[in-house]
Design a protein around this motif. Sequence first.
Motif, PDB file in Angstrom:
ATOM      1  N   ARG A 137       0.845  -1.131   0.463  1.00  0.00           N
ATOM      2  CA  ARG A 137       0.321  -0.135  -0.200  1.00  0.00           C
ATOM      3  C   ARG A 137       0.755   1.998   0.218  1.00  0.00           C
ATOM      4  O   ARG A 137       1.465   1.269   0.631  1.00  0.00           O
ATOM      5  N   PRO A 138       0.523   3.178  -0.787  1.00  0.00           N
ATOM      6  CA  PRO A 138       1.112   3.597  -0.936  1.00  0.00           C
ATOM      7  C   PRO A 138       1.605   4.385   1.286  1.00  0.00           C
ATOM      8  O   PRO A 138       0.591   3.477   2.066  1.00  0.00           O
ATOM      9  N   LEU A 139       2.885   4.452   0.884  1.00  0.00           N
ATOM     10  CA  LEU A 139       3.347   4.764   2.470  1.00  0.00           C
ATOM     11  C   LEU A 139       3.339   6.193   2.658  1.00  0.00           C
ATOM     12  O   LEU A 139       3.542   7.308   2.137  1.00  0.00           O
ATOM     13  N   ALA A 140       2.621   5.973   3.769  1.00  0.00           N
ATOM     14  CA  ALA A 140       2.710   7.787   4.628  1.00  0.00           C
ATOM     15  C   ALA A 140       3.275   7.853   6.153  1.00  0.00           C
ATOM     16  O   ALA A 140       3.205   6.904   6.786  1.00  0.00           O
ATOM     17  N   LEU A 141       4.547   8.529   5.862  1.00  0.00           N
ATOM     18  CA  LEU A 141       5.134   8.286   6.817  1.00  0.00           C
ATOM     19  C   LEU A 141       5.228   9.494   7.628  1.00  0.00           C
ATOM     20  O   LEU A 141       5.389  10.531   7.542  1.00  0.00           O
ATOM     21  N   PHE A 142       5.658   9.069   8.714  1.00  0.00           N
ATOM     22  CA  PHE A 142       5.701  10.497   9.939  1.00  0.00           C
ATOM     23  C   PHE A 142       7.201  10.633  10.795  1.00  0.00           C
ATOM     24  O   PHE A 142       7.223   9.240  11.401  1.00  0.00           O
ATOM     25  N   LEU A 143       7.374  11.008  10.643  1.00  0.00           N
ATOM     26  CA  LEU A 143       8.215  11.237  11.462  1.00  0.00           C
ATOM     27  C   LEU A 143       8.523  12.274  12.231  1.00  0.00           C
ATOM     28  O   LEU A 143       8.033  13.865  12.097  1.00  0.00           O
ATOM     29  N   ASP A 144       8.693  12.024  13.562  1.00  0.00           N
ATOM     30  CA  ASP A 144       8.387  12.859  15.275  1.00  0.00           C
ATOM     31  C   ASP A 144      10.387  13.409  15.713  1.00  0.00           C
ATOM     32  O   ASP A 144      10.886  13.121  14.805  1.00  0.00           O
ATOM     33  N   GLU A 145       9.682  14.872  16.000  1.00  0.00           N
ATOM     34  CA  GLU A 145      11.048  15.307  16.407  1.00  0.00           C
ATOM     35  C   GLU A 145      11.843  16.034  15.689  1.00  0.00           C
ATOM     36  O   GLU A 145      13.687  15.791  15.840  1.00  0.00           O
ATOM     37  N   VAL A 146      11.674  16.264  14.452  1.00  0.00           N
ATOM     38  CA  VAL A 146      12.779  16.582  13.317  1.00  0.00           C
ATOM     39  C   VAL A 146      13.503  17.914  14.133  1.00  0.00           C
ATOM     40  O   VAL A 146      14.746  18.325  13.427  1.00  0.00           O
ATOM     41  N   ASP A 147      12.690  18.596  14.504  1.00  0.00           N
ATOM     42  CA  ASP A 147      13.417  20.092  14.199  1.00  0.00           C
ATOM     43  C   ASP A 147      14.257  19.765  15.785  1.00  0.00           C
ATOM     44  O   ASP A 147      14.848  20.482  16.263  1.00  0.00           O
ATOM     45  N   ALA A 148      14.670  18.674  16.432  1.00  0.00           N
ATOM     46  CA  ALA A 148      15.605  18.119  17.330  1.00  0.00           C
ATOM     47  C   ALA A 148      17.356  18.037  16.428  1.00  0.00           C
ATOM     48  O   ALA A 148      18.359  18.125  16.681  1.00  0.00           O
ATOM     49  N   LEU A 149      16.991  17.749  15.286  1.00  0.00           N
ATOM     50  CA  LEU A 149      17.993  18.033  14.358  1.00  0.00           C
ATOM     51  C   LEU A 149      18.940  18.838  13.767  1.00  0.00           C
ATOM     52  O   LEU A 149      18.266  20.195  13.927  1.00  0.00           O
ATOM     53  N   VAL A 150      19.910  19.517  13.324  1.00  0.00           N
ATOM     54  CA  VAL A 150      20.889  20.035  12.928  1.00  0.00           C
ATOM     55  C   VAL A 150      21.620  20.521  12.551  1.00  0.00           C
ATOM     56  O   VAL A 150      21.988  19.556  12.287  1.00  0.00           O
ATOM     57  N   GLY A 151      21.718  21.506  11.568  1.00  0.00           N
ATOM     58  CA  GLY A 151      22.691  22.326  10.741  1.00  0.00           C
ATOM     59  C   GLY A 151      22.630  21.022   9.539  1.00  0.00           C
ATOM     60  O   GLY A 151      21.746  21.042   8.722  1.00  0.00           O
ATOM     61  N   ASP A 152      23.522  20.512   8.946  1.00  0.00           N
ATOM     62  CA  ASP A 152      24.307  19.688   7.874  1.00  0.00           C
ATOM     63  C   ASP A 152      23.435  18.408   7.961  1.00  0.00           C
ATOM     64  O   ASP A 152      22.428  18.425   6.879  1.00  0.00           O
ATOM     65  N   THR A 153      22.640  17.908   9.195  1.00  0.00           N
ATOM     66  CA  THR A 153      21.925  16.467   8.852  1.00  0.00           C
ATOM     67  C   THR A 153      20.745  16.649   8.574  1.00  0.00           C
ATOM     68  O   THR A 153      20.348  16.380   7.807  1.00  0.00           O
ATOM     69  N   LEU A 154      19.680  18.151   9.548  1.00  0.00           N
ATOM     70  CA  LEU A 154      18.768  18.211   8.597  1.00  0.00           C
ATOM     71  C   LEU A 154      18.632  18.896   7.324  1.00  0.00           C
ATOM     72  O   LEU A 154      17.440  19.087   6.601  1.00  0.00           O
ATOM     73  N   ILE A 155      19.357  19.478   6.924  1.00  0.00           N
ATOM     74  CA  ILE A 155      19.584  20.102   5.413  1.00  0.00           C
ATOM     75  C   ILE A 155      19.245  18.490   4.630  1.00  0.00           C
ATOM     76  O   ILE A 155      18.416  18.560   4.151  1.00  0.00           O
ATOM     77  N   SER A 156      20.311  17.626   5.030  1.00  0.00           N
ATOM     78  CA  SER A 156      20.163  16.538   4.257  1.00  0.00           C
ATOM     79  C   SER A 156      19.052  15.747   4.603  1.00  0.00           C
ATOM     80  O   SER A 156      18.630  15.366   3.529  1.00  0.00           O
ATOM     81  N   LEU A 157      18.323  15.350   5.699  1.00  0.00           N
ATOM     82  CA  LEU A 157      17.494  14.899   5.685  1.00  0.00           C
ATOM     83  C   LEU A 157      16.144  15.531   4.754  1.00  0.00           C
ATOM     84  O   LEU A 157      15.158  14.242   3.580  1.00  0.00           O
ATOM     85  N   LEU A 158      15.920  17.095   4.965  1.00  0.00           N
ATOM     86  CA  LEU A 158      14.938  17.762   4.451  1.00  0.00           C
ATOM     87  C   LEU A 158      15.342  17.686   2.453  1.00  0.00           C
ATOM     88  O   LEU A 158      14.219  17.256   1.887  1.00  0.00           O
ATOM     89  N   ARG A 159      16.422  17.467   2.177  1.00  0.00           N
ATOM     90  CA  ARG A 159      16.814  17.773   1.575  1.00  0.00           C
ATOM     91  C   ARG A 159      16.209  16.420   0.338  1.00  0.00           C
ATOM     92  O   ARG A 159      16.207  15.919  -1.255  1.00  0.00           O
ATOM     93  N   GLN A 160      16.690  15.316   0.716  1.00  0.00           N
ATOM     94  CA  GLN A 160      16.160  13.539   0.432  1.00  0.00           C
ATOM     95  C   GLN A 160      15.292  13.392   0.650  1.00  0.00           C
ATOM     96  O   GLN A 160      15.103  12.751  -0.497  1.00  0.00           O
ATOM     97  N   LEU A 161      14.439  14.293   0.725  1.00  0.00           N
ATOM     98  CA  LEU A 161      12.766  14.056   1.262  1.00  0.00           C
ATOM     99  C   LEU A 161      12.246  14.860  -0.068  1.00  0.00           C
ATOM    100  O   LEU A 161      11.738  14.461  -0.870  1.00  0.00           O
ATOM    101  N   ARG A 162      12.924  15.909  -0.818  1.00  0.00           N
ATOM    102  CA  ARG A 162      12.624  16.911  -1.202  1.00  0.00           C
ATOM    103  C   ARG A 162      12.727  16.040  -2.575  1.00  0.00           C
ATOM    104  O   ARG A 162      12.088  15.903  -3.806  1.00  0.00           O
TER     105      ARG A 162
END
Length: 524
Positions: A137-162
């Motif tokens: 079935r289509p995946l609905a992904l819920f990622l919690d505590e995302v704003d606990a990440l910082v700097g390049d780690t957060l950039i990498s997460l967001l850009r890979q999702l994009r």
Amino acid sequence: MRFFNTEGPVRPDDHYCLPPLSRWDLDEILMLISQKKYFLLHAPRQTGKTTCLLALMERLNREGRYQAVYANLETAQAAREDVALAMADIVQTVAAEASRQSGDPRLEPIAREVLADNTPTRALRAFLAHCSERLARPLALFLDEVDALVGDTLISLLRQLRAGYTQRPEHFPQTVVLCGVRDLRDYRIHSSADKAVITGGSAFNIKAKSLRLGDFSADEVVRLLAEHTRETAQVFTPEAVAHVWTLTRGQPWLVNALAYEACFERPAGRDRARPIDRDMIEQAKEALIARRVTHLDQLADKLREPRVRAVIEPMLAGTSLGEVPIDDIEYLLDLGLLRQDPAGGLVVANPMYREVLPRMLAFTPQASLPHIRPTWLTSDGGLDPDRLLDAFLAFWRQHGQPLLGSAPYHEIAPHLVLMAFLHRVVNGGGTLEREYAIGSGRMDLCLSYGAVTLGMELKVWRPGEADPLPQGLAQLDSYLAGLGLDSGWLVIFDRRPDQPQIAERTESLPTMSPGGRRVQVIRG
């Protein structure tokens, strides 16, 4: 027996609770998911975000249209800007949860293969592609505590999702929900080395919407407390229910904590034949503040942040905010520390926080106090206002100057030292309430001890300003009228440079207010 929950997500079998999904606009969320939208859910800490996400996951999986997966990314915070370490943790966390929640045992081995074959900046995208292709079935992904990440780690997460967004839903999640305390506009991505801003929300410009989980309404507070009555037959008096609402304005953790303290921690409250009354709720409030419970301690820790201090210090001092960045104001709103008053202006989110803020700031001055003999007490243990005045003047002359340096906020250092002294007074069996607001030009205190109620107004004489005495007398008149008192104190702290030492300039003179009330004017 169920109880009021103050730690972690709600478990309906263990905890009194409201239906979690009733707190969201569920129709809107289901529409966003069906439209393959990526969006944010945010709210202050301990308001029920995780509980709502888990309930949404359970509903979607039960209905069978989507495969919903919830993953908490908090453990990746320890990696800071080590993108390789952080991404390995994120991929393995998502894989473990997807495997458990979908029942597919191959997802964790696939995650290990993906991490071995891809760079950290591609690994999450590659795993989510594999995951989306394997699931029925289509995946609905819920990622919690995302704003606990910082700097390049957060950039990498967001850009890979994009980067994978255009391949949804066959080769990438149908929906991704990012959850945290802050809205995406405050995902100000900093280098931990120099705190310079790297980028902002543009790293995730596929966001369709930001949804905020609100506090309980007054009706929801009533319904939650009624859960306890339904199971134990122990009632909350109408005055107790009203006081819970007044103190908390529906902040979920505070509601649960007050009720748990009153019903399960206080010996009188454990007697199920005894109603929970207003006094028991007030005692519960004092106990929570005195114990510096984790939620309130985290709140106090925020007061040390420069962007928080830039707003809270002038609020306590009663001055205008000045040139405070909009982002800083929105940050405090997202934290749930402040709220926008419908009548206009920023105010502290609820009366309990309003009391906690100055009390926490006065903690160090209070700990620094010398031994003070309670000379303000009468022979029968009552409070004598004249003796209290003499005791304060003697204390201020001797200890005021050195204690100012122990206060964490310079602008309100005298206020904090005075409150530290008054806490020493009320620790014997009284209360101290505070009122303050941006632009009010003062802080008001109400000290109650037995049959005595003493209203005070604190003013500051700042450099380049006129003597605040006339304005202070008029303002004190209004405050005393609201308290139903015919006398009070007006305390004026002189912060102009080149003044004599506190010991020399401290004095007290009686006068009358414009409304004919007796006022003791204290200058120090």
